[in-house]
Motif scaffolding. Structure first.
Motif, PDB file in Angstrom:
ATOM      1  N   HIS A   9       0.799  -1.215   0.000  1.00  0.00           N
ATOM      2  CA  HIS A   9       0.000   0.000   0.000  1.00  0.00           C
ATOM      3  C   HIS A   9       0.831   1.264   0.000  1.00  0.00           C
ATOM      4  CE1 HIS A   9      -4.183   0.967   0.012  1.00  0.00           C
ATOM      5  NE2 HIS A   9      -3.927   2.041   0.737  1.00  0.00           N
ATOM      6  N   GLU A  10       2.050   1.160   0.425  1.00  0.00           N
ATOM      7  CA  GLU A  10       2.841   2.379   0.527  1.00  0.00           C
ATOM      8  C   GLU A  10       3.408   2.825  -0.816  1.00  0.00           C
ATOM      9  OE1 GLU A  10       5.633   1.462   3.594  1.00  0.00           O
ATOM     10  OE2 GLU A  10       3.930   1.034   4.915  1.00  0.00           O
ATOM     11  N   GLU A  11       3.248   1.996  -1.801  1.00  0.00           N
ATOM     12  CA  GLU A  11       3.759   2.387  -3.122  1.00  0.00           C
ATOM     13  C   GLU A  11       2.904   3.496  -3.698  1.00  0.00           C
ATOM     14  OE1 GLU A  11       6.496   1.039  -4.758  1.00  0.00           O
ATOM     15  OE2 GLU A  11       6.832   0.216  -2.759  1.00  0.00           O
ATOM     16  N   THR A  12       3.467   4.230  -4.637  1.00  0.00           N
ATOM     17  CA  THR A  12       2.656   5.216  -5.349  1.00  0.00           C
ATOM     18  C   THR A  12       1.633   4.491  -6.209  1.00  0.00           C
ATOM     19  OG1 THR A  12       4.214   5.141  -7.144  1.00  0.00           O
ATOM     20  CG2 THR A  12       4.571   6.841  -5.501  1.00  0.00           C
ATOM     21  N   ALA A  13       0.603   5.221  -6.573  1.00  0.00           N
ATOM     22  CA  ALA A  13      -0.480   4.559  -7.320  1.00  0.00           C
ATOM     23  C   ALA A  13       0.006   3.916  -8.608  1.00  0.00           C
ATOM     24  CB  ALA A  13      -1.608   5.547  -7.569  1.00  0.00           C
ATOM     25  N   PRO A  14       0.806   4.604  -9.418  1.00  0.00           N
ATOM     26  CA  PRO A  14       1.268   3.928 -10.643  1.00  0.00           C
ATOM     27  C   PRO A  14       2.146   2.738 -10.317  1.00  0.00           C
ATOM     28  CG  PRO A  14       1.604   6.288 -10.804  1.00  0.00           C
ATOM     29  CD  PRO A  14       1.221   6.015  -9.396  1.00  0.00           C
ATOM     30  N   GLY A  15       2.957   2.884  -9.302  1.00  0.00           N
ATOM     31  CA  GLY A  15       3.819   1.773  -8.925  1.00  0.00           C
ATOM     32  C   GLY A  15       2.997   0.589  -8.463  1.00  0.00           C
ATOM     33  N   PHE A  16       1.969   0.910  -7.727  1.00  0.00           N
ATOM     34  CA  PHE A  16       1.056  -0.115  -7.243  1.00  0.00           C
ATOM     35  C   PHE A  16       0.428  -0.859  -8.419  1.00  0.00           C
ATOM     36  CE2 PHE A  16      -3.020  -1.350  -5.235  1.00  0.00           C
ATOM     37  CZ  PHE A  16      -2.524  -1.987  -4.109  1.00  0.00           C
ATOM     38  N   ALA A  17      -0.015  -0.072  -9.390  1.00  0.00           N
ATOM     39  CA  ALA A  17      -0.634  -0.679 -10.578  1.00  0.00           C
ATOM     40  C   ALA A  17       0.390  -1.504 -11.332  1.00  0.00           C
ATOM     41  CB  ALA A  17      -1.197   0.411 -11.479  1.00  0.00           C
ATOM     42  N   ARG A  18       1.595  -0.993 -11.383  1.00  0.00           N
ATOM     43  CA  ARG A  18       2.644  -1.734 -12.084  1.00  0.00           C
ATOM     44  C   ARG A  18       2.868  -3.076 -11.397  1.00  0.00           C
ATOM     45  NH1 ARG A  18       8.398  -1.405 -11.870  1.00  0.00           N
ATOM     46  NH2 ARG A  18       8.330   0.204 -10.273  1.00  0.00           N
ATOM     47  N   TYR A  19       2.905  -3.003 -10.104  1.00  0.00           N
ATOM     48  CA  TYR A  19       3.120  -4.229  -9.344  1.00  0.00           C
ATOM     49  C   TYR A  19       2.024  -5.246  -9.662  1.00  0.00           C
ATOM     50  CZ  TYR A  19       3.236  -7.299  -5.298  1.00  0.00           C
ATOM     51  OH  TYR A  19       3.262  -8.389  -4.495  1.00  0.00           O
ATOM     52  N   PHE A  20       0.774  -4.766  -9.616  1.00  0.00           N
ATOM     53  CA  PHE A  20      -0.313  -5.721  -9.848  1.00  0.00           C
ATOM     54  C   PHE A  20      -0.336  -6.220 -11.288  1.00  0.00           C
ATOM     55  CE2 PHE A  20      -1.859  -4.793  -5.715  1.00  0.00           C
ATOM     56  CZ  PHE A  20      -2.483  -5.962  -5.358  1.00  0.00           C
ATOM     57  N   SER A  21       0.036  -5.344 -12.173  1.00  0.00           N
ATOM     58  CA  SER A  21       0.048  -5.814 -13.558  1.00  0.00           C
ATOM     59  C   SER A  21       1.112  -6.892 -13.732  1.00  0.00           C
ATOM     60  CB  SER A  21       0.294  -4.647 -14.513  1.00  0.00           C
ATOM     61  OG  SER A  21       1.574  -4.137 -14.327  1.00  0.00           O
ATOM     62  N   TYR A  22       2.254  -6.698 -13.086  1.00  0.00           N
ATOM     63  CA  TYR A  22       3.274  -7.739 -13.164  1.00  0.00           C
ATOM     64  C   TYR A  22       2.758  -9.036 -12.576  1.00  0.00           C
ATOM     65  CZ  TYR A  22       6.918  -4.223 -14.138  1.00  0.00           C
ATOM     66  OH  TYR A  22       7.686  -3.235 -14.674  1.00  0.00           O
ATOM     67  N   LEU A  23       2.104  -8.913 -11.416  1.00  0.00           N
ATOM     68  CA  LEU A  23       1.598 -10.130 -10.772  1.00  0.00           C
ATOM     69  C   LEU A  23       0.601 -10.844 -11.687  1.00  0.00           C
ATOM     70  CD1 LEU A  23       0.863  -9.656  -6.986  1.00  0.00           C
ATOM     71  CD2 LEU A  23       2.643 -10.956  -8.079  1.00  0.00           C
ATOM     72  N   ASN A  24      -0.288 -10.041 -12.271  1.00  0.00           N
ATOM     73  CA  ASN A  24      -1.265 -10.648 -13.172  1.00  0.00           C
ATOM     74  C   ASN A  24      -0.576 -11.309 -14.351  1.00  0.00           C
ATOM     75  OD1 ASN A  24      -3.332  -9.864 -11.597  1.00  0.00           O
ATOM     76  ND2 ASN A  24      -3.959  -8.136 -12.855  1.00  0.00           N
ATOM     77  N   LEU A  25       0.414 -10.618 -14.853  1.00  0.00           N
ATOM     78  CA  LEU A  25       1.138 -11.184 -15.988  1.00  0.00           C
ATOM     79  C   LEU A  25       1.796 -12.485 -15.567  1.00  0.00           C
ATOM     80  CD1 LEU A  25       2.066 -10.815 -18.885  1.00  0.00           C
ATOM     81  CD2 LEU A  25       4.081  -9.660 -18.026  1.00  0.00           C
ATOM     82  N   PHE A  26       2.303 -12.473 -14.365  1.00  0.00           N
ATOM     83  CA  PHE A  26       2.920 -13.701 -13.887  1.00  0.00           C
ATOM     84  C   PHE A  26       1.904 -14.832 -13.851  1.00  0.00           C
ATOM     85  CE2 PHE A  26       3.495 -16.685 -10.465  1.00  0.00           C
ATOM     86  CZ  PHE A  26       4.645 -17.288 -10.896  1.00  0.00           C
ATOM     87  N   VAL A  27       0.747 -14.538 -13.274  1.00  0.00           N
ATOM     88  CA  VAL A  27      -0.267 -15.595 -13.179  1.00  0.00           C
ATOM     89  C   VAL A  27      -0.621 -16.073 -14.583  1.00  0.00           C
ATOM     90  CG1 VAL A  27      -2.599 -16.115 -12.472  1.00  0.00           C
ATOM     91  CG2 VAL A  27      -1.127 -14.766 -11.009  1.00  0.00           C
ATOM     92  N   PHE A  28      -0.762 -15.124 -15.466  1.00  0.00           N
ATOM     93  CA  PHE A  28      -1.062 -15.493 -16.852  1.00  0.00           C
ATOM     94  C   PHE A  28       0.005 -16.442 -17.406  1.00  0.00           C
ATOM     95  CE2 PHE A  28       0.209 -14.371 -21.225  1.00  0.00           C
ATOM     96  CZ  PHE A  28      -0.857 -14.933 -21.904  1.00  0.00           C
ATOM     97  N   SER A  29       1.258 -16.067 -17.233  1.00  0.00           N
ATOM     98  CA  SER A  29       2.327 -16.897 -17.786  1.00  0.00           C
ATOM     99  C   SER A  29       2.325 -18.275 -17.149  1.00  0.00           C
ATOM    100  CB  SER A  29       3.682 -16.256 -17.548  1.00  0.00           C
ATOM    101  OG  SER A  29       3.681 -14.954 -17.981  1.00  0.00           O
ATOM    102  N   MET A  30       2.133 -18.257 -15.841  1.00  0.00           N
ATOM    103  CA  MET A  30       2.163 -19.531 -15.128  1.00  0.00           C
ATOM    104  C   MET A  30       1.031 -20.431 -15.611  1.00  0.00           C
ATOM    105  SD  MET A  30       4.125 -20.824 -12.854  1.00  0.00           S
ATOM    106  CE  MET A  30       4.024 -22.545 -12.407  1.00  0.00           C
TER     107      MET A  30
END
Lengths: 642, 494, 464, 166, 109
Positions: free
Chosen positions: A112-133
């Motif tokens: 939660h302490e990340e900036t909003a874009p950073g937060f979104a970036r993080y989640f997008s990476y996570l989603n991408l990871f799940v997708f790849s997996m």
């Protein structure tokens, strides 16, 4: 209900959509929206996976391949973009989306302490990871698996280096990717070999019991199969952090803790196990490879465990523990206990995710501090975390009846029937596991607080978004083992084995079963459990009253503390010579050699020009003399040289 | 209807020529820039139409136009498009708008000459790809070089003159050798109605040459193409030239011109000199593979962004040239699609590098860092393109490299074992580059960097779009070049 | 035939013009008029309109090859007059202008003879008529010691080579069974080369090589081209030299063509040496004029390939080469003649100062290098084609090609100076040009490109 | 040995001695005189071969006109003194050796010729007579004859251009 | 006389001429040596004409007389050359007061 399988594409697609939305609109979306989208898509995937699971569980379900389009058709090669739905992939779907969802949920709070874009970036990476997996486990052929395989590597890279301002993190990310690539190199070669020999990489064509190409091979240890399996195993070594390519995983702890939980504990690193389980028939047909797998797995298990003994970074301990546990899984695979390995993947996903998330919670509470020597007594402040972490430790230590016990035991039993030495070392490793886990527990949660006063002031239990996943995972760590109760305790108790049996049926037919007697099995279980309990208690009692000492550790302890100096050895043996070679290429061969040659021709021409123009010395006498000499030569050539 | 009066090869060829010549007359820098962009977009549209336009027969005779040129010599000005040609003309047509857009902010002195030469080089490149006559081919082969030479030497970096001159001499020598080869084959070609011999591509294909002749002819031809590609050890012009050239010229050079070499090997060497090819395939593959590893190693220790990309390009091209000589459909198809992919990717890389260099004036890894904080969009694009360059799955290059490796594996597995080591090395230097440029903390220079404008975003987005479309659904490209590949392979009885 | 006669007559006219025409600018126009007449007459003869019907006893014959070449030579001379008329008038402080023109016409007479001779006697006369006025023109800048020196060197060496040539002719006469000077009669049908004829042949090769400045008999070339007034260098480096080649190939094809294999070795050696020495030495030159002198040796090496090949394609190629090389060199020399500084630095920044000159000079240089789209390429291409067609000694062709690459090295130095370098401080970059001059240069460049795209325009006439 | 042969040898020796004198004399004037000796010897040969016209022309044109011209020039320049400083000996040696080698090679090569032992008709034959040659010259060789006038014109113009004082 | 003696004589004169050209520095003497070379050619041509007269040209005496005509033209040309050559030498002398060819070295390399 029958057509739910045809919705399988939604399972990876939803995370992908989540990735796209979060990734592209990261500047527009607020954190809550990002959280909802990021976690929501995974939840949706999980729900679909669950529905599919229920269908797959029905009796008489046969593996289905769902093709979408021609992915690659060049010359002889025709590879479809297709998904495979069977018991194995479904199980992994559940693990990935399930644990994945929990970790997403956890992350909403943790990051939660990340900036909003950073937060979104993080989640997008996570989603991408799940997708790849998901792509990795769903792919109906090795190529699609490879796509996922590299994809998860990429996401791992991106997430380890999430805080990209930090050079050390970046180096860790890079190291992870490159080590993975070394593995991928083997994987790729394996695929090429397959294509070249079999003309196909589709599971259906290779493994289906009726007319699969591999299925029809009856000889053991054919050169091709051993080669292919070894190469594929190289891939697994890279991805699943086995000796000698394991060093990236501890470094990968540079990433945010949920990432460590999801990628570097629960899912990605088990891709290697998945892959071998998926190709079990090939491995079964090449016992040589099997032995290699078992030996590497076992040595990794014990090796990593020894390192974990002396680590002081909470995440590093867990990381080495992960490496070690993965070693167990490979041991299981190597001795033919495919179900056991997959089982351990599952339980490990639960408890290791739990442990990591717990560690995350601790780190969160400690304001980013990761050194357990500066912790201590946290159990008082972080009750939930403490309890769940404790459960996790019991589970991983293999103390019955927690999940780790069942899965590990299955592997060890199989190892015993394969080779007693494997068993002994395995049990030793499991003792070590118990020891370092309880050392960790003791140093972190018990005793006196050793941090700064300010840190102590801030200590508080984590919010629900963190706590809930912990609780859920703790619950799963407790009961997760119950799907695989050994036969001796309960008839048909090993539901997982029953569920997965179609996948491993052909291998099972080939592997000669050394059915050990029931007494024997109970004895083994008892031995390992008792040893684990002893080790745990010893460690706990010893380290709950840990006092920081200033004196440097010496001798063997120092070696362990420095991780057997493996990184340093790699650096001297591989990295530095390679760099010198590159510098040599650049400075000597390229600059002086080839370019020197090219420029040398130019210089030679210039030099020749300077010299030859001296002939033109301005003296008519000379010119005429030269002409006369020319005449002489020409004349001699024409008249005499015949 | 269209094909009756004026045909696509002609349009693709003459349109840039005419607009290029006109560009010289436009003195206003802004206008000429816009004019060049307009022209290249028009060319792109023509090329897209030509891609969609089909009349069933795709190989060689498709859309072939032929004018009398030197009837006594048996050379006619004949041009045409087959699948491969259409793909590469498309690449050419696509690249130029991207290049112009990507470098739109750059101001060049004597803009009219600059953009005029750019368009002329486009004409030359198109000519190479559509030529159906050896002499025409040679003509354009050299002509494509001249504008680029001027571009590089006039508007390039500090050491531009020696660097580009080296490049020029290199290619000039090699192409003259090729000319000797062309003449030799011509003199062996069967007679036509008007002349004793013929330069037409069909005549070349029909020419029967002794294996021994084919051997040394192969050397003559291959050196020319190897220099252009470039294949180790004919590559040393490349890093210097790339480093010193102005960005658009570098893009043309690496994005399209390099493909000329690959293209020419496929079109003019394999079918014409099958036995020579078979004789030398091993040597070439060994060279190419060695070059891949060698260039990758060197790329690792480079400090200059442009040089890294240059060496990376050498490594990638090495794979292409190795794959060509594997001589099977898989590998050749891989090469085909990889020509397109590599072109797109490397242009993307150059655009980003140029955007950085334009803003900061530096491109040394050791001086850069932390750009991702200041310019996230730029970084994302760059990372994606770098990943594509690394042939990550689902990006376009993966398809090509996979097919090439697989095809090469069919030929000999050990080559692939060595070649695919570069898969690891490419990761090493690419990630190192990304890290040093974009990650880490900013310094006094990189602090000033600003994110890219909409125009540049669109440009890079187009590239990224292609990266993914071709990476996920490459089938259309495979279909486009299928016939070309099979026609070539029939020469080898495959 | 009309070419010989009209050029001789017009030479006399110009000679007397020097006496009667006082206004200093008019000789130029007279000369231009004369060359146009010459050109027209020649073209008309080509189409069958004979003005003079003279029984030559077969000593000269004007076939297509001759006439096409003459047309090229006269057309080039026309352009040369147009471009350089003003500069010719400046040579030697403006005295003797019409005499210079007269001498040029006499040279043209020699050119016509050496492209049409059928006996060794006419060859000898033709070569001498070409040479003697050139000795004078070389020395025409009387106050300039370099010009004097060049003239004397040229004369001494020229006379020496005349001696060699005559000895060769004598041996050929003595050794051949027909006791003939007619080159067609020398056709040695039985395929053997008598020893004495062989000796004569070597000496003819030597002396002709001297005239076309082929190595190792090229030593006069750099010094003479460098020392002579630039305008005359332009003339003798182009038209006269090419005429030498025409004579060379005409002689050897008609006389010793059938037994080529027995003397090809000589040509191979000379060609290789010429290519190597010419190109190599040119690399280091700082003065553009001298560099062009060496480059003309290099170009001669390429033209020697025609002699090596000695087939129809070689003839076509030689014609094309004549046109391409002459046009480009004349253009380049014309620019050079107007410049103050002959070093390569003198060209620095020409692209900015004089765009038209720059671009035309670039075209000329590209043509000399042999880049496609220019006549230089087609010419070289034909030469290579002819040489490969000959079928022997393919290495020579490859060697020639490599040398062509070296030539790119020094030609491009000028291009680099023109476009990529800034004007140098302490050099006088002034160029005296006007619109007319620019247009003429554009026309020359246009012709080069035209021939580069459509060589058939010229070559096809050979088969008219 | 008949008289023709004796004369032949005598004239040959004279010519060679004369030629050596031309090359060897330090004083240019002596060179001219030696050259005249050579010309006379050669004319003698012509007469031996019954080439009367050429013998006469040789004497008139060469010995009479050209050599006088040379003498004039030499005297004009006042070069009769030993104006020539010692030349680089190496070059001199090289020149002599080269010339001798050439001689050697020529002789060696030509000795193998078939024509070597053919006989050149002495004293007889009227082709060398003025009347005969005149007919040939003005019938068959009229074109070259006319063209040589161009040569003379150009030489004349040239000499004027070069020689004229500005 | 046998033709070989004429050939040898001519060659001897010719080569002496060449040696003179190579060894002397005085432009005029060099020029005279060249004249010597031309004369040796003349002698040879005449000898050949007489040789052919007793051979192939016995029936066609013009073939033999061709050589003598040739000699005539050589003389013509030689005369022309002399006039030009001496003019050049004089011009040179006027400017440098020397006819030494060793001083002709402004143009080199």
């Amino acid at each position: 209900m029958t057509n739910i399988i045809h919705l399988i594409y939604l399972v990876p697609l939803l995370p992908l959509i989540g990735f796209l939305i979060n990734g592209l609109a990261r500047k527009l979306l607020s954190r809550p929206v990002v959280s909802v989208i990021g976690s929501g898509v995974i939840l949706a995937s999980f729900v679909i996976s669950l529905l599919i699971f229920f269908q797959v569980r029905q009796d008489g379900f046969t593996a289905q391949t769902i093709s979408y389009f021609d992915f690659l058709s060049a010359g002889k090669i025709k590879i479809n973009f297709a998904f495979q739905v069977d018991q194995l992939s479904t199980l992994f779907l559940l693990i990935i989306t399930g644990v994945g969802f929990l970790i997403h949920l956890y992350s909403t709070s943790y990051m939660h302490e990340e900036t909003a874009p950073g937060f979104a970036r993080y989640f997008s990476y996570l989603n991408l990871f799940v997708f790849s997996m998901l792509l990795l486990v769903l792919g109906a052929n090795y190529l699609i698996m490879f796509i996922g395989w590299e994809g998860v590597g990429l996401c791992s890279y991106l997430l380890i280096g999430y805080w990209f301002k930090n050079t050390i993190y970046n180096n860790a990310a890079k190291k992870a990717f490159i080590m993975n690539r070394i593995g991928d190199f083997g994987f790729l070669l394996g695929i090429f070999w397959m294509i070249n020999t079999f003309g196909t990489v589709s599971y259906h064509d290779l493994f289906n019991p009726q007319n699969g190409i591999i299925s029809s091979i009856s000889t053991l240890n054919s050169k091709t199969l051993v080669g292919i399996t070894l190469l594929l195993f190289l891939g697994a070594i890279g991805k699943s952090a086995q000796i000698p390519l394991y060093t990236w995983l501890p470094d990968a702890m540079a990433g945010p803790t949920p990432v460590s939980a999801l990628i570097h504990a629960a899912t990605m690193v088990t891709a290697g196990i998945y892959m071998i389980a998926r190709s079990n028939l090939m491995y079964t047909l090449s016992p040589i490879t099997m032995s290699v797998v078992a030996i590497i797995g076992l040595s990794t298990a014990i090796f990593a465990a020894t390192i974990a003994l002396k680590q002081n970074d909470i995440k590093k301990v867990l990381a080495y523990s992960t490496v070690s546990q993965l070693g167990y899984m490979f041991l299981g695979l190597g001795v033919g206990a495919y179900t056991g390995a997959v089982f351990h993947v599952m339980t490990h996903a639960f408890f290791k995710a739990l442990l990591f998330l717990g560690a995350g919670s601790v780190i969160h509470a400690m304001g980013g501090e990761q050194d357990i020597r500066k912790m201590g007594g946290l159990g008082k402040h972080l009750r939930t975390t403490y309890i769940t972490f404790f459960i996790g430790c019991i589970a991983i230590a293999g103390i019955p009846p927690f999940s780790g016990f069942f899965s590990k035991d299955e592997i060890l039993t199989a190892a015993y029937s394969n080779n007693t030495l494997f068993y002994i070392i395995g049990v030793l490793g499991s003792m070590l596991t118990a020891f370092y886990m309880f050392r960790l527990l003791g140093m972190t949660f018990n005793g006196k607080f050793r941090g700064t006063a300010e840190q102590e002031h801030h200590l508080h239990e984590s919010p629900p978004a963190i706590a809930i996943p912990l609780i859920v995972l703790a619950f799963l760590s407790i009961v997760g083992g119950l799907v695989g109760i050994p036969e001796i305790f309960m008839h048909d108790g090993h539901r997982l084995a029953a569920f997965l049996s179609p996948v491993f049926a052909q291998s099972a037919g080939i592997l000669a079963k050394h059915e050990s007697s029931a007494q024997n099995e109970i004895l083994l279980m008892t031995i390992s459990s008792v040893l684990a309990v002893i080790a745990s208690l010893w460690a706990w009692t010893k380290f709950r009253k840990y006092k920081p000492t200033v004196d440097e550790s010496t001798g063997f302890a120092k070696v362990l503390e420095n991780k057997w100096y493996v990184d340093e050895i790699y650096d001297t043996v591989i990295v530095r010579p390679f760099r010198s070679l590159s510098v040599f290429f650049n400075n000597v061969i390229e600059r002086s050699g080839i370019d020197g040659l090219v420029n040398g021709v130019g210089k030679g021409i210039n030099y020749g020009s300077r010299q030859i123009r001296l002939l033109q010395n301005g003296q008519v006498g000379n010119y005429i003399l030269m002409m006369v000499v020319g005449i002489l030569i020409l004349f001699i050539i024409q008249m005499f040289a015949k | 209807m269209l094909g009756k009066y004026i045909t696509f090869p002609e349009l693709l060829l003459w349109f840039p020529l005419v607009t290029g010549v006109l560009a010289f007359t436009i003195k206003d820098a802004k206008k000429v820039k816009a004019w060049a962009l307009f022209s290249s977009l028009m060319t792109l549209i023509i090329s897209i139409i030509s891609l969609c336009y089909t009349d069933g027969s795709k190989y060689l005779y498709y859309n072939n136009v032929s004018y009398k040129w030197m009837p006594y010599l048996g050379s006619s000005f004949s041009i045409g498009l087959d699948g491969m040609g259409r793909m590469l003309t498309f690449l050419t047509a696509l690249s130029f708008p991207l290049i112009l857009l990507g470098t739109y902010k750059r101001e060049y002195k004597n803009a009219n000459a600059f953009y005029g030469l750019m368009l002329l080089s486009q004409c030359g490149l198109m000519g190479v790809f559509v030529a159906m006559d050896a002499l025409v081919f040679y003509f354009f082969w050299e002509l494509a070089l001249i504008p680029v030479y001027f571009l590089c030497s006039r508007w390039g970096g500090e050491k531009r003159i020696p660097a580009t001159f080296k490049f020029f001499i290199y290619t000039f020598v090699s192409s003259l050798l090729m000319l000797v080869g062309i003449i030799y084959i011509y003199l062996q070609s069967p007679p036509t109605i008007t002349s004793d011999h013929s330069f037409a591509i069909q005549a070349f294909y029909k020419t029967a040459l002794l294996p021994k002749e084919q051997g040394w002819l192969f050397c003559l031809f291959f050196v020319a193409f190897a220099v252009k590609m470039p294949v180790f050890p004919f590559h040393t012009w490349q890093p210097d030239t790339y480093e010193q050239s102005p960005a658009p010229a570098t893009m043309v050079l690496s994005g399209i011109m390099v493909k000329m070499g690959v293209f020419a090997v496929i079109r003019w060497v394999l079918p014409v000199l099958p036995e020579g090819t078979l004789k030398f395939e091993n040597i070439v593959i060994v060279l190419s593979v060695a070059g891949m590893l060698y260039a990758s190693c060197i790329a690792i220790v480079q400090d200059d962004l442009k040089r890294i990309v240059a060496y990376s390009s050498i490594a990638h091209i090495g794979l292409m040239s190795a794959a060509i000589f594997a001589l099977n459909a898989t590998a050749l198809q891989g090469v085909m699609i990889q020509m397109l992919n590599h072109g797109i990717n490397i242009i993307g890389l150059w655009i980003v590098i140029d955007l950085i260099e334009k803003q900061l004036g530096i491109r040394k890894l050791s001086q850069l860092g932390g750009i991702a904080q200041k310019a996230p969009a730029l970084s994302i694009f760059f990372v994606i393109i770098v990943l594509a360059n690394m042939a990550l799955p689902l990006t376009n290059a993966f398809i090509g490299e996979f097919a090439m490796f697989a095809g090469l594996y069919q030929y000999n597995s050990w080559y692939v074992v060595f070649a695919s080591i570069s898969v690891i090395l490419v990761a090493v230097y690419s990630l190192n580059m990304v890290q040093k440029v974009f990650y880490g903390s900013t310094n006094s220079i990189t602090e000033l960097v600003q994110d890219i404008s909409i125009r540049e975003k669109v440009t890079l987005a187009v590239i990224v779009l292609f990266i993914f479309i071709l990476g996920i659904y490459p089938k259309p490209v495979f279909q486009l070049t299928e016939d070309t590949v099979s026609a070539i392979l029939t020469k080898f009885g495959k | 035939m009309s070419a010989i006669i009209i050029s001789a007559i017009w030479g006399v006219v110009m000679m007397f013009g020097g006496v009667f025409l006082k206004k200093s600018s008019s000789p130029k126009y007279w000369a231009i008029a004369g060359i146009i007449i010459l050109l027209i007459a020649n073209v008309m003869e080509f189409f069958g309109w004979q003005f003079f019907n003279i029984d030559t006893h077969g000593m000269v014959r004007f076939d297509n090859f001759t006439l096409v070449f003459n047309t090229v030579a006269f057309a080039c001379t026309l352009l040369y007059f147009l471009l350089n008329g003003r500069d010719i008038e400046k040579v030697g402080n403006g005295n003797n202008i019409s005499e210079y023109f007269a001498l040029i016409f006499f040279v043209l007479c020699g050119v016509a003879i050496s492209s049409s001779f059928k006996t060794l006697l006419m060859l000898f006369l033709g070569i001498e008529i070409m040479s003697i006025p050139l000795y004078i023109l070389t020395g025409s800048d009387k106050r300039n010691l370099k010009s004097n020196e060049a003239s004397l060197k040229y004369f001494l060496m020229g006379a020496f080579s005349t001696g060699i040539m005559l000895m060769g002719i004598a041996f050929i006469y003595g050794g051949n069974n027909l006791a003939s000077f007619y080159i067609d009669n020398l056709q040695l049908g039985n395929g053997t080369l008598p020893v004495m004829v062989g000796a004569g042949l070597v000496m003819l090769v030597v002396s002709m090589s001297f005239k076309v400045s082929a190595a190792p008999f090229h030593f006069w070339t750099p010094d003479v081209y460098d020392g002579a007034p630039t305008v005359f260098t332009s003339f003798m480096a182009t038209i006269v030299k090419v005429a030498g080649f025409i004579a060379f190939i005409r002689l050897f094809q008609s006389s010793f063509g059938v037994i080529q294999s027995q003397w090809q070795g000589l040509i191979v050696i000379i060609t290789a040496a010429t290519l190597l020495i010419g190109n190599l030495t040119a690399v280091f030159q700082q003065s553009v004029k001298r560099m062009l002198a060496y480059s003309s040796i290099a170009q001669a090496g390429f033209m020697m390939l025609a002699l090596f090949a000695l087939n129809d394609t070689a003839k076509e190629g030689l014609i094309l080469y004549a046109a391409a090389y002459s046009l480009a060199s004349i253009g380049l020399f014309a620019i050079l003649a107007r410049m103050q500084d002959y070093t390569i630095e003198g060209f620095n920044g020409l692209g900015q100062r004089q765009p038209v000159l720059a671009i035309t000079a670039t075209v000329f240089l590209l043509s000399l290098t042999g880049i496609p789209l220019t006549a230089g390429f087609t010419a070289k291409f034909y030469m290579l084609l002819a040489a490969v067609k000959n079928g022997h000694q393919l290495w020579l062709v490859i060697f020639a090609v490599l040398c062509a690459a070296i030539s790119a090295y020094y030609y491009f130095k000028i291009i680099q100076a023109i476009y990529f370098k800034e004007p140098t401080e302490n050099i006088n970059h002034q160029i005296d040009v006007n619109r007319r001059f620019e247009w003429l240069l554009i026309i020359v460049a246009g012709l080069i490109v035209l021939l580069g795209v459509l060589p058939g325009l010229l070559v096809d006439w050979l088969y008219y | 040995m008949n008289i023709t042969q004796i004369l032949f040898w005598f004239l040959s020796v004279l010519a060679i001695v004369g030629a050596a004198g031309v090359v060897g004399s330090k004083n240019p004037v002596y060179s001219v005189l030696w050259l005249i000796v050579v010309f006379f010897a050669i004319s003698g040969h012509y007469i031996l071969m019954n080439a009367q016209f050429l013998a006469i022309v040789n004497i008139i044109v060469y010995a009479g006109a050209i050599m006088v011209l040379f003498l004039f020039v030499i005297m004009l320049m006042n070069l009769n003194a030993d104006a020539e400083p010692a030349k680089n000996m190496n070059l001199k040696m090289a020149g002599t050796i080269a010339g001798m080698c050439l001689m050697l090679v020529f002789v060696a090569a030509l000795s193998r010729s078939d024509e070597m032992n053919r006989v050149s008709q002495m004293n007889g034959g009227d082709i060398g007579l003025i009347g005969y040659l005149g007919k040939v010259l003005f019938n068959d060789y009229v074109i070259p004859f006319e063209i040589s006038s161009v040569l003379f014109l150009s030489a004349m113009v040239g000499a004027v251009v070069i020689g004229k004082k500005e | 006389m046998e033709i070989k003696w004429y050939i040898f004589l001519s060659l001897a004169l010719f080569c002496i001429g060449i040696v003179g050209v190579l060894t002397r520095r005085n432009a005029i003497i060099i020029f005279m040596c060249i004249e010597l070379m031309l004369n040796s050619v003349n002698l040879l041509l005449v000898a050949f004409s007489k040789m052919h007269l007793s051979g192939v040209a016995a029936q066609f005496p013009t073939l033999a007389s061709d050589a003598q005509i040739f000699v005539f033209f050589i003389m013509v040309v030689a005369a022309a050359e002399v006039s030009v050559g001496l003019a050049i030498i004089i011009m040179m002398y006027r400017n440098t007061h020397s006819v030494d060819i060793n001083f002709l070295n402004r143009l080199k390399n």
